[in-house]
Design a protein around this motif. Structure first.
Motif, mmCIF file in Angstrom:
data_model
loop_
_atom_site.group_PDB
_atom_site.id
_atom_site.type_symbol
_atom_site.label_atom_id
_atom_site.label_comp_id
_atom_site.label_asym_id
_atom_site.label_seq_id
_atom_site.Cartn_x
_atom_site.Cartn_y
_atom_site.Cartn_z
ATOM 1 N N THR A 122 0.826 -1.206 0.000
ATOM 2 C CA THR A 122 0.000 0.000 0.000
ATOM 3 C C THR A 122 0.855 1.249 0.000
ATOM 4 N N GLY A 123 1.943 1.229 0.759
ATOM 5 C CA GLY A 123 2.806 2.403 0.852
ATOM 6 C C GLY A 123 3.446 2.780 -0.463
ATOM 7 N N ALA A 124 3.565 1.827 -1.375
ATOM 8 C CA ALA A 124 4.198 2.096 -2.663
ATOM 9 C C ALA A 124 3.204 2.609 -3.701
ATOM 10 N N ASP A 125 1.908 2.540 -3.392
ATOM 11 C CA ASP A 125 0.888 2.991 -4.331
ATOM 12 C C ASP A 125 0.112 4.158 -3.738
ATOM 13 N N ALA A 126 -0.637 4.823 -4.615
ATOM 14 C CA ALA A 126 -1.400 5.981 -4.168
ATOM 15 C C ALA A 126 -2.599 5.564 -3.324
ATOM 16 N N GLY A 127 -3.168 4.395 -3.629
ATOM 17 C CA GLY A 127 -4.351 3.959 -2.900
ATOM 18 C C GLY A 127 -4.110 2.707 -2.082
ATOM 19 N N GLN A 128 -5.113 2.365 -1.291
ATOM 20 C CA GLN A 128 -5.051 1.184 -0.446
ATOM 21 C C GLN A 128 -5.165 -0.079 -1.290
ATOM 22 N N VAL A 129 -4.308 -1.047 -1.014
ATOM 23 C CA VAL A 129 -4.430 -2.355 -1.663
ATOM 24 C C VAL A 129 -5.395 -3.175 -0.817
ATOM 25 N N GLU A 130 -6.624 -3.309 -1.295
ATOM 26 C CA GLU A 130 -7.656 -3.983 -0.531
ATOM 27 C C GLU A 130 -7.398 -5.484 -0.451
ATOM 28 N N PRO A 131 -7.839 -6.126 0.643
ATOM 29 C CA PRO A 131 -7.652 -7.574 0.780
ATOM 30 C C PRO A 131 -8.216 -8.366 -0.385
ATOM 31 N N ALA A 132 -9.313 -7.891 -0.987
ATOM 32 C CA ALA A 132 -9.921 -8.601 -2.106
ATOM 33 C C ALA A 132 -9.009 -8.644 -3.330
ATOM 34 N N ARG A 133 -8.016 -7.754 -3.379
ATOM 35 C CA ARG A 133 -7.097 -7.710 -4.518
ATOM 36 C C ARG A 133 -5.777 -8.404 -4.201
ATOM 37 N N LEU A 134 -5.680 -9.015 -3.034
ATOM 38 C CA LEU A 134 -4.447 -9.685 -2.642
ATOM 39 C C LEU A 134 -4.491 -11.171 -2.971
ATOM 40 N N GLU A 135 -3.365 -11.688 -3.414
ATOM 41 C CA GLU A 135 -3.158 -13.127 -3.518
ATOM 42 C C GLU A 135 -2.130 -13.504 -2.468
ATOM 43 N N VAL A 136 -2.490 -14.443 -1.606
ATOM 44 C CA VAL A 136 -1.605 -14.876 -0.520
ATOM 45 C C VAL A 136 -1.522 -16.397 -0.542
ATOM 46 N N ALA A 137 -0.309 -16.909 -0.688
ATOM 47 C CA ALA A 137 -0.083 -18.351 -0.697
ATOM 48 C C ALA A 137 1.331 -18.615 -0.215
ATOM 49 N N GLY A 138 1.596 -19.846 0.172
ATOM 50 C CA GLY A 138 2.944 -20.141 0.657
ATOM 51 C C GLY A 138 3.106 -21.582 1.089
ATOM 52 N N LEU A 139 4.080 -21.807 1.947
ATOM 53 C CA LEU A 139 4.421 -23.134 2.433
ATOM 54 C C LEU A 139 4.428 -23.130 3.959
ATOM 55 N N ASP A 140 3.758 -24.102 4.542
ATOM 56 C CA ASP A 140 3.656 -24.232 5.992
ATOM 57 C C ASP A 140 4.249 -25.579 6.400
ATOM 58 N N ARG A 141 5.361 -25.560 7.120
ATOM 59 C CA ARG A 141 6.049 -26.812 7.462
ATOM 60 C C ARG A 141 5.257 -27.664 8.440
ATOM 61 N N THR A 142 4.249 -27.105 9.107
ATOM 62 C CA THR A 142 3.468 -27.889 10.065
ATOM 63 C C THR A 142 2.382 -28.720 9.390
ATOM 64 N N ARG A 143 2.155 -28.497 8.114
ATOM 65 C CA ARG A 143 1.151 -29.275 7.398
ATOM 66 C C ARG A 143 1.668 -30.673 7.106
ATOM 67 N N ALA A 144 0.788 -31.530 6.577
ATOM 68 C CA ALA A 144 1.179 -32.899 6.225
ATOM 69 C C ALA A 144 2.112 -32.870 5.027
ATOM 70 N N ARG A 145 2.201 -33.939 4.267
ATOM 71 C CA ARG A 145 3.238 -34.052 3.233
ATOM 72 C C ARG A 145 3.263 -32.850 2.300
ATOM 73 N N ARG A 146 2.114 -32.444 1.814
ATOM 74 C CA ARG A 146 2.057 -31.277 0.920
ATOM 75 C C ARG A 146 1.975 -30.009 1.763
ATOM 76 N N LYS A 147 2.989 -29.177 1.659
ATOM 77 C CA LYS A 147 3.117 -27.998 2.528
ATOM 78 C C LYS A 147 2.429 -26.748 1.975
ATOM 79 N N PHE A 148 2.004 -26.787 0.725
ATOM 80 C CA PHE A 148 1.479 -25.583 0.081
ATOM 81 C C PHE A 148 0.088 -25.220 0.609
ATOM 82 N N PHE A 149 -0.155 -23.923 0.741
ATOM 83 C CA PHE A 149 -1.493 -23.442 1.107
ATOM 84 C C PHE A 149 -1.800 -22.184 0.303
ATOM 85 N N ARG A 150 -3.082 -21.921 0.123
ATOM 86 C CA ARG A 150 -3.550 -20.696 -0.515
ATOM 87 C C ARG A 150 -4.708 -20.159 0.319
#
Length: 227
Positions: free
Chosen positions: A185-213
């Motif tokens: 948000t700080g790099a743009d003129a307007g607020q980056v709303e949560p609806a426009r965000l993509e968030v995904a990653g890897l969680d080591r506490t999960r079972a064999r497949r660590k990916f989450f979205r």
């Protein structure tokens, strides 16, 4: 016979680099950062079907910025490389480092030999039992291993500078996502709303497949937008 104008190798490489950088800078930045349980990628992406962050293998993820058709080609190639190696040898032999090296070789060859360089930058991450490996692969095949966090594409320099003041080791997932949203948000003129965000990653506490979205509702919950 027509004579082609001479262009020095140095000028040719400079022109290709400028061409690739211009294309990459038009994309929205991706922040990749280590948090307490793994690694998370946060980026502005209004599309709910065209993802910039994807799973490659059990504990390996991929994020990209630039031309979608080009990094989608690389994502699919990475999945095939990982699947073949895991089948021929063992799943433990598939690593982010080997995959990042393969991407670097491919992008480097394309940068020097093809008529047009790839307009992409990549992040390849792997979660281990007590660590995160995060590799940044540039359009020209240059590869670096990163520690803590890295920003690629768009206004990467400005966002990286802002996020560096806000980043800490061992952040929880909600803290990591909230601070990443604040930096975007700080790099743009307007607020980056949560609806426009993509968030995904890897969680080591999960079972064999660590990916989450994360869903839009979960992102809103983490960033406090629902309150």
């Amino acid at each position: 016979m027509a004579m082609l104008p001479y262009v020095s190798p140095e000028q040719l490489m400079k022109d290709r680099a400028e061409y690739a950088q211009k294309g990459i800078s038009r994309g929205k930045s991706v922040i990749g950062l280590a948090y307490a349980d793994g690694v998370v990628f946060v980026t502005e992406n209004p599309s709910t079907t065209l993802h910039k962050v994807s799973e490659i293998y059990d504990r390996i993820a991929f994020a990209a910025v630039g031309r979608f058709n080009e990094f989608e080609q690389l994502r699919v190639a990475g999945i095939r490389i990982a699947d073949v190696k895991g089948y021929q040898y063992a799943r433990e032999d598939v690593t982010a480092r080997s995959l990042a090296n393969a991407y670097a070789t491919f992008l480097g060859s394309g940068f020097t030999e093809s008529s047009k360089p790839f307009e992409v930058e990549l992040l390849v991450a792997e979660v281990l039992a007590d660590a995160v490996e995060l590799y940044h692969v540039r359009y020209d095949g240059f590869i670096t291993d990163e520690s803590g966090f890295v920003v690629i594409g768009g206004k990467a320099d400005a966002i990286s500078e802002a996020f560096a003041r806000d980043f800490e080791q061992g952040l929880s997932l909600d803290e990591a996502v909230t601070r990443a949203q604040r930096a975007l948000t700080g790099a743009d003129a307007g607020q980056v709303e949560p609806a426009r965000l993509e968030v995904a990653g890897l969680d080591r506490t999960r079972a064999r497949r660590k990916f989450f979205r994360l869903s839009g509702e979960r992102i809103a919950e983490l960033t406090g937008a629902s309150s």
